[in-house]
Design a protein around this motif. Structure first.
Motif, PDB file in Angstrom:
ATOM      1  N   GLN A 286      41.885  45.938  36.427  1.00 28.68           N
ATOM      2  CA  GLN A 286      41.440  44.641  36.964  1.00 28.68           C
ATOM      3  C   GLN A 286      41.550  44.676  38.487  1.00 28.68           C
ATOM      4  OE1 GLN A 286      40.444  41.287  35.489  1.00 28.68           O
ATOM      5  NE2 GLN A 286      39.770  41.459  37.603  1.00 28.68           N
ATOM      6  N   SER A 287      40.496  44.247  39.170  1.00 29.95           N
ATOM      7  CA  SER A 287      40.501  44.181  40.635  1.00 29.95           C
ATOM      8  C   SER A 287      40.633  42.732  41.077  1.00 29.95           C
ATOM      9  CB  SER A 287      39.211  44.778  41.210  1.00 29.95           C
ATOM     10  OG  SER A 287      39.060  46.123  40.824  1.00 29.95           O
ATOM     11  N   ILE A 288      41.527  42.515  42.029  1.00 33.70           N
ATOM     12  CA  ILE A 288      41.717  41.198  42.622  1.00 33.70           C
ATOM     13  C   ILE A 288      41.570  41.346  44.135  1.00 33.70           C
ATOM     14  CG2 ILE A 288      43.347  39.315  43.043  1.00 33.70           C
ATOM     15  CD1 ILE A 288      42.358  39.308  40.228  1.00 33.70           C
ATOM     16  N   TYR A 289      40.867  40.419  44.750  1.00 32.64           N
ATOM     17  CA  TYR A 289      40.678  40.424  46.200  1.00 32.64           C
ATOM     18  C   TYR A 289      41.511  39.285  46.787  1.00 32.64           C
ATOM     19  CZ  TYR A 289      36.814  43.298  44.659  1.00 32.64           C
ATOM     20  OH  TYR A 289      36.069  44.271  44.054  1.00 32.64           O
ATOM     21  N   ALA A 290      42.242  39.592  47.852  1.00 34.22           N
ATOM     22  CA  ALA A 290      43.193  38.600  48.349  1.00 34.22           C
ATOM     23  C   ALA A 290      43.317  38.626  49.864  1.00 34.22           C
ATOM     24  CB  ALA A 290      44.565  38.839  47.719  1.00 34.22           C
ATOM     25  N   SER A 291      43.773  37.515  50.357  1.00 35.58           N
ATOM     26  CA  SER A 291      44.185  37.392  51.758  1.00 35.58           C
ATOM     27  C   SER A 291      45.615  36.886  51.734  1.00 35.58           C
ATOM     28  CB  SER A 291      43.277  36.419  52.516  1.00 35.58           C
ATOM     29  OG  SER A 291      43.824  36.148  53.799  1.00 35.58           O
ATOM     30  N   GLY A 292      46.543  37.807  51.938  1.00 34.06           N
ATOM     31  CA  GLY A 292      47.950  37.435  51.872  1.00 34.06           C
ATOM     32  C   GLY A 292      48.336  36.402  52.905  1.00 34.06           C
ATOM     33  N   ILE A 293      47.782  36.530  54.100  1.00 36.21           N
ATOM     34  CA  ILE A 293      48.162  35.617  55.182  1.00 36.21           C
ATOM     35  C   ILE A 293      47.639  34.199  54.924  1.00 36.21           C
ATOM     36  CG2 ILE A 293      46.130  36.036  56.639  1.00 36.21           C
ATOM     37  CD1 ILE A 293      48.074  36.064  59.046  1.00 36.21           C
ATOM     38  N   LYS A 294      46.530  34.085  54.197  1.00 37.51           N
ATOM     39  CA  LYS A 294      45.978  32.770  53.870  1.00 37.51           C
ATOM     40  C   LYS A 294      46.431  32.264  52.509  1.00 37.51           C
ATOM     41  CE  LYS A 294      41.768  33.215  56.665  1.00 37.51           C
ATOM     42  NZ  LYS A 294      40.267  33.206  56.636  1.00 37.51           N
ATOM     43  N   GLY A 295      47.064  33.139  51.727  1.00 34.20           N
ATOM     44  CA  GLY A 295      47.519  32.732  50.407  1.00 34.20           C
ATOM     45  C   GLY A 295      46.383  32.448  49.454  1.00 34.20           C
ATOM     46  N   LYS A 296      45.323  33.280  49.502  1.00 37.43           N
ATOM     47  CA  LYS A 296      44.162  33.083  48.650  1.00 37.43           C
ATOM     48  C   LYS A 296      43.853  34.363  47.885  1.00 37.43           C
ATOM     49  CE  LYS A 296      41.903  29.652  51.641  1.00 37.43           C
ATOM     50  NZ  LYS A 296      40.640  29.308  52.353  1.00 37.43           N
ATOM     51  N   ALA A 297      43.244  34.216  46.706  1.00 41.03           N
ATOM     52  CA  ALA A 297      42.852  35.367  45.905  1.00 41.03           C
ATOM     53  C   ALA A 297      41.675  34.993  45.027  1.00 41.03           C
ATOM     54  CB  ALA A 297      44.016  35.852  45.043  1.00 41.03           C
ATOM     55  N   GLY A 298      40.954  36.013  44.561  1.00 44.43           N
ATOM     56  CA  GLY A 298      39.815  35.757  43.697  1.00 44.43           C
ATOM     57  C   GLY A 298      39.335  37.022  43.019  1.00 44.43           C
ATOM     58  N   LEU A 299      38.436  36.853  42.065  1.00 41.23           N
ATOM     59  CA  LEU A 299      37.871  37.988  41.344  1.00 41.23           C
ATOM     60  C   LEU A 299      36.723  38.626  42.109  1.00 41.23           C
ATOM     61  CD1 LEU A 299      37.830  36.488  37.722  1.00 41.23           C
ATOM     62  CD2 LEU A 299      39.494  38.073  38.713  1.00 41.23           C
ATOM     63  N   SER A 300      36.250  37.954  43.157  1.00 44.39           N
ATOM     64  CA  SER A 300      35.154  38.455  43.986  1.00 44.39           C
ATOM     65  C   SER A 300      35.553  38.340  45.450  1.00 44.39           C
ATOM     66  CB  SER A 300      33.880  37.651  43.729  1.00 44.39           C
ATOM     67  OG  SER A 300      32.902  37.930  44.718  1.00 44.39           O
TER      68      SER A 300
END
Length: 209
Positions: free
Chosen positions: A71-85
């Motif tokens: 499973q691939s997850i895309y994230a921005s740790g500094i913004k606290g966001k994640a998504g499947l795309s």
């Protein structure tokens, strides 16, 4: 100690030498892997390249077909966001936590078996002394319970004086008996160390592999 891992890969640099090392170990243990492409908000991010490079690394390390279907997850740790795309991130890290729950199996514990816990780390508290952090493989731990702690080739009698569970604000004391995955135990013994085995009082010594 774990049933699965999060493999965090930079959205620009892709897999690094240390990525190969930790992934190799995880695959050898048969752990489930969730790939997290972090810093996806960078202007120079190249998620397709990173995912393809990571997939090639799985192949090079002789991952199974099931492990390669990660499973691939895309994230921005500094913004606290994640998504499947990479182009559609949620407003929080919910998709990452959902992936963990969906892709990584829960702990396997023999609840009816004799107590077996392996201490994988030791913390020190100035009031309580040494605290073992580890995984329970079988049985139940209870405050005030008599146990045996393996030290070298010997079993040392001890007493569970406190139980703790990890929470968002640190370790929280527990009053009742626990059947759980990872917890912390304060024992009345000075012989406690990493790789110590905490067992049922009737256990005989057994050298862990």
């Amino acid at each position: 100690m774990v049933e699965g891992v999060l493999l965090v890969v930079d959205s620009v640099e892709g897999p690094m030498p240390q990525t190969r090392f930790v992934l190799k170990k995880a695959l050898e243990f048969g752990h489930a892997v969730v790939v997290v492409v972090n810093k996806i908000d960078r202007p120079s991010a190249r998620p397709d390249f990173v995912i393809n490079s990571t997939f090639e690394l799985f192949i090079e390390l002789n991952a199974t077909d099931e492990q390669c279907d990660f499973q691939s997850i895309y994230a921005s740790g500094i913004k606290g966001k994640a998504g499947l795309s990479p182009d559609d991130l949620a407003e929080d890290l919910g998709p990452l936590f959902e992936a963990i729950m969906r892709c990584i199996p829960g702990p396997r514990i023999e609840k009816d078996g004799a107590l077996q816990m392996l201490a994988t780390n030791i913390e020190y508290d100035e009031h309580k002394g040494r605290i073992a952090i580890g995984r329970v493989h079988a049985g139940i731990l209870q405050k005030g319970m008599d146990v045996r702690v393996s030290v070298l080739s010997f079993l040392v009698a001890s007493l569970v004086s406190f139980l703790f569970m990890r929470s968002s604000v640190g370790f929280q004391p527990q009053k009742w008996k626990l059947v759980t995955f990872v917890l912390s135990v304060e024992l009345r013994t000075f012989k406690l160390g990493r790789q110590s085995q905490i067992k049922h009082p009737g256990s005989h010594y057994h050298q862990s592999k």
